[in-house]
Design a protein around this motif. Structure first.
Motif, PDB file in Angstrom:
ATOM      1  N   PRO A 195       0.727  -1.187  -0.015  1.00 12.58           N
ATOM      2  CA  PRO A 195      -0.155  -0.245   0.171  1.00 12.58           C
ATOM      3  C   PRO A 195       0.895   1.290  -0.091  1.00 12.58           C
ATOM      4  CG  PRO A 195       0.206  -0.871   2.252  1.00 12.58           C
ATOM      5  CD  PRO A 195       0.855  -1.966   1.333  1.00 12.58           C
ATOM      6  N   VAL A 196       0.284   2.394  -0.676  1.00  6.28           N
ATOM      7  CA  VAL A 196       0.977   3.550  -0.539  1.00  6.28           C
ATOM      8  C   VAL A 196       1.137   4.265   1.006  1.00  6.28           C
ATOM      9  CG1 VAL A 196       0.965   6.034  -1.202  1.00  6.28           C
ATOM     10  CG2 VAL A 196       0.159   4.197  -2.973  1.00  6.28           C
ATOM     11  N   PRO A 197       2.523   4.402   1.307  1.00  5.33           N
ATOM     12  CA  PRO A 197       2.709   4.792   2.550  1.00  5.33           C
ATOM     13  C   PRO A 197       1.994   6.056   3.101  1.00  5.33           C
ATOM     14  CG  PRO A 197       4.601   4.956   1.540  1.00  5.33           C
ATOM     15  CD  PRO A 197       3.653   4.279   0.588  1.00  5.33           C
ATOM     16  N   ARG A 198       1.476   6.307   4.202  1.00  6.98           N
ATOM     17  CA  ARG A 198       0.879   7.539   4.594  1.00  6.98           C
ATOM     18  C   ARG A 198       1.976   8.361   4.900  1.00  6.98           C
ATOM     19  NH1 ARG A 198      -1.537   7.664   8.787  1.00  6.98           N
ATOM     20  NH2 ARG A 198      -2.568   9.591   8.828  1.00  6.98           N
ATOM     21  N   THR A 199       2.846   7.764   5.691  1.00  9.08           N
ATOM     22  CA  THR A 199       4.060   8.674   6.100  1.00  9.08           C
ATOM     23  C   THR A 199       5.244   7.987   5.733  1.00  9.08           C
ATOM     24  OG1 THR A 199       2.529   9.322   8.087  1.00  9.08           O
ATOM     25  CG2 THR A 199       5.071   9.598   8.244  1.00  9.08           C
ATOM     26  N   LEU A 200       6.274   8.417   5.186  1.00  8.35           N
ATOM     27  CA  LEU A 200       7.439   7.751   4.712  1.00  8.35           C
ATOM     28  C   LEU A 200       8.619   8.453   5.409  1.00  8.35           C
ATOM     29  CD1 LEU A 200       8.786   6.245   2.699  1.00  8.35           C
ATOM     30  CD2 LEU A 200       9.181   8.129   1.171  1.00  8.35           C
ATOM     31  N   GLY A 201       9.239   7.674   6.244  1.00  5.88           N
ATOM     32  CA  GLY A 201      10.620   8.146   6.771  1.00  5.88           C
ATOM     33  C   GLY A 201      11.706   8.027   6.062  1.00  5.88           C
ATOM     34  N   ILE A 202      12.548   8.955   5.926  1.00  4.73           N
ATOM     35  CA  ILE A 202      13.733   9.007   4.991  1.00  4.73           C
ATOM     36  C   ILE A 202      15.082   9.545   5.726  1.00  4.73           C
ATOM     37  CG2 ILE A 202      12.276   9.289   3.134  1.00  4.73           C
ATOM     38  CD1 ILE A 202      13.713  12.276   2.975  1.00  4.73           C
ATOM     39  N   SER A 203      16.110   9.123   5.303  1.00  6.66           N
ATOM     40  CA  SER A 203      17.402   9.687   5.783  1.00  6.66           C
ATOM     41  C   SER A 203      17.803  10.597   4.660  1.00  6.66           C
ATOM     42  CB  SER A 203      18.390   8.431   5.915  1.00  6.66           C
ATOM     43  OG  SER A 203      18.746   8.047   4.686  1.00  6.66           O
ATOM     44  N   TRP A 204      19.161  11.094   4.687  1.00  4.70           N
ATOM     45  CA  TRP A 204      19.473  11.931   3.865  1.00  4.70           C
ATOM     46  C   TRP A 204      20.900  11.252   3.062  1.00  4.70           C
ATOM     47  CZ3 TRP A 204      24.056  13.807   5.149  1.00  4.70           C
ATOM     48  CH2 TRP A 204      24.358  13.808   6.511  1.00  4.70           C
ATOM     49  N   GLY A 205      21.287  12.071   2.194  1.00  2.00           N
ATOM     50  CA  GLY A 205      22.355  11.770   1.478  1.00  2.00           C
ATOM     51  C   GLY A 205      22.313  11.942  -0.048  1.00  2.00           C
ATOM     52  N   ARG A 206      23.351  11.835  -0.566  1.00  2.00           N
ATOM     53  CA  ARG A 206      23.557  11.988  -1.984  1.00  2.00           C
ATOM     54  C   ARG A 206      22.632  11.067  -2.634  1.00  2.00           C
ATOM     55  NH1 ARG A 206      25.570  11.007  -6.682  1.00  2.00           N
ATOM     56  NH2 ARG A 206      25.760   8.767  -5.994  1.00  2.00           N
ATOM     57  N   THR A 207      22.600   9.727  -2.553  1.00  2.00           N
ATOM     58  CA  THR A 207      21.685   8.596  -3.080  1.00  2.00           C
ATOM     59  C   THR A 207      20.406   8.967  -2.949  1.00  2.00           C
ATOM     60  OG1 THR A 207      23.242   6.993  -2.273  1.00  2.00           O
ATOM     61  CG2 THR A 207      21.273   6.275  -3.239  1.00  2.00           C
ATOM     62  N   LEU A 208      19.939   9.334  -1.556  1.00  2.00           N
ATOM     63  CA  LEU A 208      18.442   9.712  -1.614  1.00  2.00           C
ATOM     64  C   LEU A 208      18.076  10.933  -2.153  1.00  2.00           C
ATOM     65  CD1 LEU A 208      16.999   8.661   1.738  1.00  2.00           C
ATOM     66  CD2 LEU A 208      17.414   7.247  -0.241  1.00  2.00           C
ATOM     67  N   HIS A 209      19.109  11.786  -2.230  1.00  2.00           N
ATOM     68  CA  HIS A 209      18.622  13.101  -2.911  1.00  2.00           C
ATOM     69  C   HIS A 209      18.352  12.667  -4.585  1.00  2.00           C
ATOM     70  CE1 HIS A 209      19.549  17.144  -4.881  1.00  2.00           C
ATOM     71  NE2 HIS A 209      18.627  17.278  -3.974  1.00  2.00           N
ATOM     72  N   GLU A 210      19.160  11.822  -5.006  1.00  2.19           N
ATOM     73  CA  GLU A 210      18.938  11.384  -6.324  1.00  2.19           C
ATOM     74  C   GLU A 210      17.747  10.606  -6.705  1.00  2.19           C
ATOM     75  OE1 GLU A 210      22.106   9.599  -9.868  1.00  2.19           O
ATOM     76  OE2 GLU A 210      22.558  10.021  -7.983  1.00  2.19           O
ATOM     77  N   VAL A 211      17.451   9.772  -5.716  1.00  7.24           N
ATOM     78  CA  VAL A 211      16.234   9.269  -5.715  1.00  7.24           C
ATOM     79  C   VAL A 211      15.009  10.232  -5.633  1.00  7.24           C
ATOM     80  CG1 VAL A 211      14.402   7.659  -4.474  1.00  7.24           C
ATOM     81  CG2 VAL A 211      17.002   7.111  -4.432  1.00  7.24           C
ATOM     82  N   SER A 212      15.067  11.129  -5.063  1.00  4.68           N
ATOM     83  CA  SER A 212      14.055  12.266  -5.201  1.00  4.68           C
ATOM     84  C   SER A 212      13.927  12.975  -6.591  1.00  4.68           C
ATOM     85  CB  SER A 212      14.339  13.375  -4.080  1.00  4.68           C
ATOM     86  OG  SER A 212      15.301  14.189  -4.526  1.00  4.68           O
ATOM     87  N   LEU A 213      15.223  13.291  -6.966  1.00  6.11           N
ATOM     88  CA  LEU A 213      15.184  14.021  -8.420  1.00  6.11           C
ATOM     89  C   LEU A 213      14.533  12.981  -9.513  1.00  6.11           C
ATOM     90  CD1 LEU A 213      18.667  15.624  -8.471  1.00  6.11           C
ATOM     91  CD2 LEU A 213      16.495  16.490  -7.893  1.00  6.11           C
ATOM     92  N   HIS A 214      14.569  11.642  -9.274  1.00  8.09           N
ATOM     93  CA  HIS A 214      14.039  10.691 -10.173  1.00  8.09           C
ATOM     94  C   HIS A 214      12.627  10.581 -10.271  1.00  8.09           C
ATOM     95  CE1 HIS A 214      17.827   9.536 -12.610  1.00  8.09           C
ATOM     96  NE2 HIS A 214      18.151   9.444 -11.559  1.00  8.09           N
ATOM     97  N   LEU A 215      12.059  10.688  -8.781  1.00  2.06           N
ATOM     98  CA  LEU A 215      10.674  10.634  -8.748  1.00  2.06           C
ATOM     99  C   LEU A 215       9.867  11.664  -9.815  1.00  2.06           C
ATOM    100  CD1 LEU A 215      10.509  10.301  -4.915  1.00  2.06           C
ATOM    101  CD2 LEU A 215       9.673   8.597  -6.630  1.00  2.06           C
ATOM    102  N   LYS A 216       8.954  11.031 -10.198  1.00  2.00           N
ATOM    103  CA  LYS A 216       8.148  11.784 -11.149  1.00  2.00           C
ATOM    104  C   LYS A 216       6.939  12.612 -10.392  1.00  2.00           C
ATOM    105  CE  LYS A 216       8.270  10.306 -15.567  1.00  2.00           C
ATOM    106  NZ  LYS A 216       8.237   8.847 -15.899  1.00  2.00           N
ATOM    107  N   GLN A 217       6.738  13.828 -10.888  1.00  2.52           N
ATOM    108  CA  GLN A 217       5.564  14.472 -10.095  1.00  2.52           C
ATOM    109  C   GLN A 217       4.381  13.729 -10.227  1.00  2.52           C
ATOM    110  OE1 GLN A 217       5.740  17.843  -9.275  1.00  2.52           O
ATOM    111  NE2 GLN A 217       3.771  17.299  -8.286  1.00  2.52           N
ATOM    112  N   GLY A 218       3.619  13.493  -8.997  1.00  7.58           N
ATOM    113  CA  GLY A 218       2.444  12.757  -8.940  1.00  7.58           C
ATOM    114  C   GLY A 218       2.742  11.378  -8.757  1.00  7.58           C
ATOM    115  N   TRP A 219       4.023  11.049  -8.328  1.00  9.05           N
ATOM    116  CA  TRP A 219       4.321   9.662  -8.152  1.00  9.05           C
ATOM    117  C   TRP A 219       3.475   8.863  -7.018  1.00  9.05           C
ATOM    118  CZ3 TRP A 219       6.074   7.568  -3.364  1.00  9.05           C
ATOM    119  CH2 TRP A 219       6.444   8.450  -2.341  1.00  9.05           C
ATOM    120  N   ALA A 220       2.868   9.864  -6.259  1.00 11.47           N
ATOM    121  CA  ALA A 220       1.974   9.270  -5.284  1.00 11.47           C
ATOM    122  C   ALA A 220       0.860  10.398  -4.870  1.00 11.47           C
ATOM    123  CB  ALA A 220       2.519   8.798  -3.950  1.00 11.47           C
ATOM    124  N   ASN A 221      -0.004  10.100  -4.138  1.00 14.63           N
ATOM    125  CA  ASN A 221      -0.956  11.226  -3.731  1.00 14.63           C
ATOM    126  C   ASN A 221      -1.055  11.405  -2.060  1.00 14.63           C
ATOM    127  OD1 ASN A 221      -3.235  12.961  -3.725  1.00 14.63           O
ATOM    128  ND2 ASN A 221      -3.540  12.680  -5.811  1.00 14.63           N
TER     129      ASN A 221
END
Lengths: 316, 316
Positions: free
Chosen positions: A108-134
């Motif tokens: 299921p789509v997570p209501r709350t997503l806990g994230i760390s930070w770093g180069r890798t995660l930042h890149e993940v955020s950039l790759h996500l598409k607008q509207g990847w979830a709601n």
DNA sequence: ACCGTGCCTGCTCAGATGAGCAAGATTGCC
DNA sequence: GGCAATCTTGCTCATCTGAGCAGGCACGGT
């Protein structure tokens, strides 16, 4: 005789795969029945003479994923192919892309997503598409990167992820590691920090990366630790860090005193989480990846082929 | 939309080639009709995302061979695959093996085979199987390697080839290059040398390799030329040597005076031969290979994939 | 809005292929 | 040499797959 057969199977394979002739035609050329040709081809495949690679940035290695799941008990494993890759950089980019894909398809789509930070995660955020979830709310689960010259990357990661999912970002307004235990206790006790940690503890899914234990660590880069301190941690068996906490190859905290001064959710929280997605790529992270998977810190691993094989012990 | 299709074709390819599922099953998984899956797969192949390699020392590249024949008018081209090869050495070994195979299958079987000498040809002789032919006489077509510390390699090559084919070897008892033109004329006039050259001229097939023009040349190694002399030849445009004669990229003799002092059949003899098999492998021999093929010095080329692509101009 | 052009989809059908089987060949053992 | 065990061969049959085709859909021009 077997030698002749092997050579024939190679000739057959050339005609079949390079010239795409039918097995029947090959039979005519090599004076064999078409069944014999079929068997030679099967033999060539079985002997591993035929190598089929899917050369594409988004290509995955399903067979490795399966073996990884079976060997480790992970809920899910995403392994990107390293076929035709030049350097670690592209590997990390591919892996980040794959993590973004996985996150997008997560149910299921997570209501709350806990994230760390770093180069890798930042890149993940950039790759996500607008509207990847709601409506996914994003919470930072470990202390920030404020000392970094590229201050704001950590915040940007969370904000971008939340924004693209029409959700809100909750930042953790705290350093990653504090110098004195008292300060750490105090800041944790503060409402603004405590509330975020509590929110993080209740996240329905976690997404985090890992850092290798050497002078290139993000924690060194950000000024929280000196190179000497990291070297000392390595001496004590550290292979890398997860959400700011250094662990050894068994997944145990290396330096409890340091760990006490580290702000963020405890590792137990990840171990007990229903969905904990680790994104780890690059040749320098084989050890920490093995430790994370081996000690049950994640339920899902997104990684590159070489790292996956290293975990499986097939690539030492 | 096309982007989605590309991604789908990769997913389909993974399931098809890695998990070998049927197109129908893939259709079920990806919620597509099996025809759509078939088309995606075809598209993936057409886009070059699917790379199929035959990894085997005896593997050849039939498509390259065909292109080479078409582009150059060679009677035959044998191109060994360089898939999974570590260094030049293995490439040369594979090529030598292929040359031995070709020779074994050559029809009509040559009554007299004219050969040069060198590392490559010696390796060919070793790869030939006992009884590769019946009654082939082997003649040396250029002056020997007597100055070499490994004296006898040239002779051994001819003798081995002949012996394994139940034939006789005829050696050319002469240095490769003489210092004075008069000496060369005299030795050529001598019955023992003249007769061999005449025999060589009447050979029904030729087998020879090529040397690159640099200080590693076998002629330098054997002491016939100094490094300076070779450097001078290079300045004049030499790209390598064939049966001891240095040619430029157009296949022309670089230094007529030197050539006059070289003992062996003239290049014209190779150009007019019905069957002239050149065996040339290794990254250092791309230029000489191109020159040999381009100027019609051989009718058959046995080489490695990289050299072949260099000749075709697809690999610069 | 209407219609034509051209791409995409789902289908039929024939050719290609792999699984399984029985007969023949080969090997090893006495 | 005789015999059994095993492997190999050629086959039938069911399945898989690609070529080609007709209808449907989207797009663009009028």
């Amino acid at each position: 005789m077997t030698d002749t057969d092997e050579l024939l199977s190679i000739r057959a394979a050339e005609l079949y795969y390079e010239e795409n002739k039918t097995q029947d035609e090959i039979g005519t050329v090599l004076r064999l029945t078409r069944w014999k040709v079929g068997r030679l081809l099967a033999q060539a495949k079985a002997s591993g003479f035929i190598r089929i690679e899917i050369v594409h940035p988004r290509a995955r290695r399903l067979s490795v994923e399966r073996r990884l799941r079976e060997a480790t008990g992970l809920t899910d494993a995403i392994v990107v192919s390293s076929a035709g890759v030049s350097g670690d950089e592209e590997l990390q980019s591919r892996t980040a892309q794959a993590a973004a894909d996985y996150l997008t398809g997560l149910r299921p789509v997570p209501r709350t997503l806990g994230i760390s930070w770093g180069r890798t995660l930042h890149e993940v955020s950039l790759h996500l598409k607008q509207g990847w979830a709601n409506g996914v709310n994003v919470v930072q689960i470990n202390g920030g990167v404020s000392l970094n010259r590229r201050a704001g990357t950590a915040a940007a990661t969370a904000v971008t992820m939340a924004h693209k999912a029409s959700g809100a970002a909750t930042l953790l307004p705290s350093p990653a590691i504090l110098e004195r235990l008292e300060t750490k206790r105090a800041i944790e006790a503060d409402r603004s920090v405590g509330a975020v940690l509590k929110l993080g503890a209740s996240a329905s899914a976690y997404l985090f990366s890992a850092g290798q234990a050497d002078q290139n660590s993000a924690l060194v880069d950000s000024g929280y630790l000196t190179e000497e301190q990291v070297a000392e941690l390595v001496r004590k068996g550290a292979v890398g860090d997860i959400v700011g906490r250094y662990i050894d190859s068994n997944g145990n905290i290396v330096d409890p005193e340091l760990d006490e001064r580290t702000v963020g959710i405890p590792l137990e929280q990840l171990r007990n989480a229903k969905t904990a997605i680790a994104v780890i790529a690059g040749s320098s992270k084989h050890a920490i990846a093995r430790a994370v998977v081996g000690s049950g810190l994640c339920t899902v691993l997104v990684t590159d082929e070489d790292t996956a094989l290293a975990i499986l012990g097939e690539h030492a």
